[in-house]
Design a protein around this motif. Sequence first.
Motif, PDB file in Angstrom:
ATOM      1  N   PRO A   6       0.774  -1.611   0.398  1.00 15.91           N
ATOM      2  CA  PRO A   6       0.351  -0.266   0.001  1.00 15.91           C
ATOM      3  C   PRO A   6       0.911   1.221  -0.075  1.00 15.91           C
ATOM      4  O   PRO A   6       1.903   1.083   0.657  1.00 15.91           O
ATOM      5  N   GLU A   7       0.146   2.296  -0.557  1.00 17.67           N
ATOM      6  CA  GLU A   7       1.167   4.070  -0.749  1.00 17.67           C
ATOM      7  C   GLU A   7       1.985   4.413   0.485  1.00 17.67           C
ATOM      8  O   GLU A   7       2.791   4.731   0.625  1.00 17.67           O
ATOM      9  N   SER A   8       0.701   3.724   1.778  1.00 22.24           N
ATOM     10  CA  SER A   8       1.022   4.051   3.144  1.00 22.24           C
ATOM     11  C   SER A   8       1.809   3.728   3.109  1.00 22.24           C
ATOM     12  O   SER A   8       3.282   4.680   4.106  1.00 22.24           O
ATOM     13  N   PHE A   9       2.433   2.689   3.299  1.00 19.00           N
ATOM     14  CA  PHE A   9       3.020   1.516   3.391  1.00 19.00           C
ATOM     15  C   PHE A   9       4.721   1.847   3.030  1.00 19.00           C
ATOM     16  O   PHE A   9       6.060   2.297   3.443  1.00 19.00           O
ATOM     17  N   GLN A  10       5.074   2.690   1.876  1.00 20.78           N
ATOM     18  CA  GLN A  10       5.679   1.909   0.873  1.00 20.78           C
ATOM     19  C   GLN A  10       6.410   4.026   1.211  1.00 20.78           C
ATOM     20  O   GLN A  10       7.899   4.397   1.112  1.00 20.78           O
ATOM     21  N   ARG A  11       5.641   4.751   1.537  1.00 25.16           N
ATOM     22  CA  ARG A  11       6.230   5.935   2.090  1.00 25.16           C
ATOM     23  C   ARG A  11       7.159   5.864   3.449  1.00 25.16           C
ATOM     24  O   ARG A  11       7.773   6.356   4.076  1.00 25.16           O
ATOM     25  N   SER A  12       6.177   5.210   3.806  1.00 22.77           N
ATOM     26  CA  SER A  12       7.350   4.955   5.438  1.00 22.77           C
ATOM     27  C   SER A  12       8.359   3.639   5.519  1.00 22.77           C
ATOM     28  O   SER A  12       9.444   4.329   5.798  1.00 22.77           O
ATOM     29  N   ILE A  13       8.702   2.999   4.118  1.00 26.58           N
ATOM     30  CA  ILE A  13       9.437   2.709   3.635  1.00 26.58           C
ATOM     31  C   ILE A  13      10.478   3.532   3.201  1.00 26.58           C
ATOM     32  O   ILE A  13      11.876   3.938   3.747  1.00 26.58           O
ATOM     33  N   LEU A  14       9.828   5.276   2.253  1.00 24.51           N
ATOM     34  CA  LEU A  14      10.889   5.853   1.978  1.00 24.51           C
ATOM     35  C   LEU A  14      11.261   6.881   3.073  1.00 24.51           C
ATOM     36  O   LEU A  14      12.494   7.264   3.323  1.00 24.51           O
ATOM     37  N   LEU A  15      10.246   6.510   3.899  1.00 22.45           N
ATOM     38  CA  LEU A  15      10.918   8.132   5.614  1.00 22.45           C
ATOM     39  C   LEU A  15      11.987   6.593   5.866  1.00 22.45           C
ATOM     40  O   LEU A  15      12.792   7.483   6.433  1.00 22.45           O
ATOM     41  N   LEU A  16      12.050   5.499   6.177  1.00 23.41           N
ATOM     42  CA  LEU A  16      13.197   4.772   6.525  1.00 23.41           C
ATOM     43  C   LEU A  16      14.303   5.057   6.068  1.00 23.41           C
ATOM     44  O   LEU A  16      15.545   5.141   6.325  1.00 23.41           O
ATOM     45  N   MET A  17      14.081   5.034   4.667  1.00 27.87           N
ATOM     46  CA  MET A  17      16.113   4.816   3.485  1.00 27.87           C
ATOM     47  C   MET A  17      15.976   6.110   3.589  1.00 27.87           C
ATOM     48  O   MET A  17      17.548   6.304   3.802  1.00 27.87           O
ATOM     49  N   ASN A  18      15.632   7.104   3.546  1.00 27.73           N
ATOM     50  CA  ASN A  18      15.833   8.726   3.080  1.00 27.73           C
ATOM     51  C   ASN A  18      16.650   9.022   4.790  1.00 27.73           C
ATOM     52  O   ASN A  18      17.922  10.005   4.575  1.00 27.73           O
ATOM     53  N   THR A  19      15.455   8.259   5.863  1.00 25.20           N
ATOM     54  CA  THR A  19      16.661   8.509   7.365  1.00 25.20           C
ATOM     55  C   THR A  19      17.712   7.775   7.379  1.00 25.20           C
ATOM     56  O   THR A  19      19.058   8.183   8.092  1.00 25.20           O
ATOM     57  N   ALA A  20      17.657   6.637   7.407  1.00 27.18           N
ATOM     58  CA  ALA A  20      18.904   5.977   7.951  1.00 27.18           C
ATOM     59  C   ALA A  20      20.673   6.136   6.633  1.00 27.18           C
ATOM     60  O   ALA A  20      21.123   6.212   6.981  1.00 27.18           O
ATOM     61  N   PHE A  21      19.673   6.468   5.247  1.00 26.43           N
ATOM     62  CA  PHE A  21      20.637   7.866   4.367  1.00 26.43           C
ATOM     63  C   PHE A  21      21.188   9.024   5.100  1.00 26.43           C
ATOM     64  O   PHE A  21      22.339   9.561   5.388  1.00 26.43           O
ATOM     65  N   ARG A  22      20.532   9.483   5.259  1.00 30.64           N
ATOM     66  CA  ARG A  22      20.496  11.406   6.094  1.00 30.64           C
ATOM     67  C   ARG A  22      21.323  10.562   7.513  1.00 30.64           C
ATOM     68  O   ARG A  22      22.818  11.757   7.324  1.00 30.64           O
ATOM     69  N   ILE A  23      21.858  10.311   8.223  1.00 33.85           N
ATOM     70  CA  ILE A  23      21.837   9.696   9.652  1.00 33.85           C
ATOM     71  C   ILE A  23      22.965   8.914   8.816  1.00 33.85           C
ATOM     72  O   ILE A  23      23.972   8.712  10.453  1.00 33.85           O
ATOM     73  N   ARG A  24      23.032   7.978   7.736  1.00 41.14           N
ATOM     74  CA  ARG A  24      25.060   7.412   7.890  1.00 41.14           C
ATOM     75  C   ARG A  24      24.070   6.392   8.314  1.00 41.14           C
ATOM     76  O   ARG A  24      25.464   5.598   9.379  1.00 41.14           O
ATOM     77  N   TYR A  25      22.999   5.788   8.579  1.00 42.07           N
ATOM     78  CA  TYR A  25      22.289   4.561   9.669  1.00 42.07           C
ATOM     79  C   TYR A  25      22.619   3.111   8.683  1.00 42.07           C
ATOM     80  O   TYR A  25      22.337   3.133   7.643  1.00 42.07           O
ATOM     81  N   VAL A  26      23.021   1.906   9.301  1.00 42.40           N
ATOM     82  CA  VAL A  26      23.321   0.446   8.257  1.00 42.40           C
ATOM     83  C   VAL A  26      22.625  -0.401   9.317  1.00 42.40           C
ATOM     84  O   VAL A  26      23.244  -0.621  10.241  1.00 42.40           O
ATOM     85  N   PHE A  27      20.869  -0.457   9.178  1.00 41.66           N
ATOM     86  CA  PHE A  27      20.644  -1.344   9.875  1.00 41.66           C
ATOM     87  C   PHE A  27      21.615  -2.575  10.059  1.00 41.66           C
ATOM     88  O   PHE A  27      22.071  -3.493   9.432  1.00 41.66           O
ATOM     89  N   LYS A  28      21.417  -3.460  10.806  1.00 41.06           N
ATOM     90  CA  LYS A  28      22.400  -5.178  11.696  1.00 41.06           C
ATOM     91  C   LYS A  28      21.983  -5.898  10.393  1.00 41.06           C
ATOM     92  O   LYS A  28      22.571  -6.947   9.972  1.00 41.06           O
ATOM     93  N   ARG A  29      20.909  -6.101  10.015  1.00 44.69           N
ATOM     94  CA  ARG A  29      19.571  -7.024   9.423  1.00 44.69           C
ATOM     95  C   ARG A  29      20.536  -6.788   8.029  1.00 44.69           C
ATOM     96  O   ARG A  29      20.347  -7.677   6.699  1.00 44.69           O
ATOM     97  N   TRP A  30      20.426  -5.919   7.318  1.00 41.72           N
ATOM     98  CA  TRP A  30      20.893  -5.050   6.392  1.00 41.72           C
ATOM     99  C   TRP A  30      22.655  -5.847   6.011  1.00 41.72           C
ATOM    100  O   TRP A  30      23.043  -6.223   4.545  1.00 41.72           O
ATOM    101  N   LYS A  31      23.400  -5.832   6.739  1.00 47.28           N
ATOM    102  CA  LYS A  31      24.710  -6.786   6.886  1.00 47.28           C
ATOM    103  C   LYS A  31      24.726  -8.441   6.893  1.00 47.28           C
ATOM    104  O   LYS A  31      25.376  -8.848   6.553  1.00 47.28           O
ATOM    105  N   GLU A  32      23.787  -9.090   7.218  1.00 46.43           N
ATOM    106  CA  GLU A  32      22.979 -10.084   7.678  1.00 46.43           C
ATOM    107  C   GLU A  32      23.006 -11.028   6.159  1.00 46.43           C
ATOM    108  O   GLU A  32      21.968 -10.225   5.179  1.00 46.43           O
ATOM    109  N   ARG A  33      23.261 -12.213   5.555  1.00 43.14           N
ATOM    110  CA  ARG A  33      23.074 -12.920   4.544  1.00 43.14           C
ATOM    111  C   ARG A  33      22.862 -14.131   4.712  1.00 43.14           C
ATOM    112  O   ARG A  33      23.674 -14.737   5.512  1.00 43.14           O
TER     113      ARG A  33
END
Length: 190
Positions: A6-33
Amino acid sequence: MIKACPESFQRSILLLMNTAFRIRYVFKRWKERLILPIPKEPGNTSIEKTRPITLLDVLGKAHWAILFSRIIPVVERRHLFDSGQFGSRPGCSPKEPLAIAFMIAELATADNIPLITTSQDISKAFDSVAQRLGKETALRRLGLPEDFIMYYMSLDVGNYAEILTCYGRSSEILGTDEGSFSFPRGATQG
């Protein structure tokens, strides 16, 4: 997958991604394979008869793709790619040069002309350079901001992989010391 949300969920993801990029944060799960061995032959559980696939976090993969898509235009504008470079370039494919190589080989065979060729697949060339020094130097030469370079480099720190088995994750079976291993991001990014 994200486009189907849903569009509201997409906006939440966009906010999360933009915030992570702006504050230069990498989530632990993003480093897991997570490596999942798929049997090549049904019922054959021999490790030699498996095809391992690597499962990545969807948002982490998207984040990496966004960063990469921001770097590539800079490389293209500055003409830093060799004209023979086809990988990692938008709109370029190795299909055409491979087709030409096959046609040359066919002509040489048909005309009984000796042909000596060489081919080099350097798909992991960037990852084979001294990990930090090579990437860091290359990013600086592009004139990227220092905080972006440090953020990009942090994506290579603390990565780990685990193998998923029918008995659970390798770390659950062997413990975290032997059950997971670290690696640079590029080793399984593709």
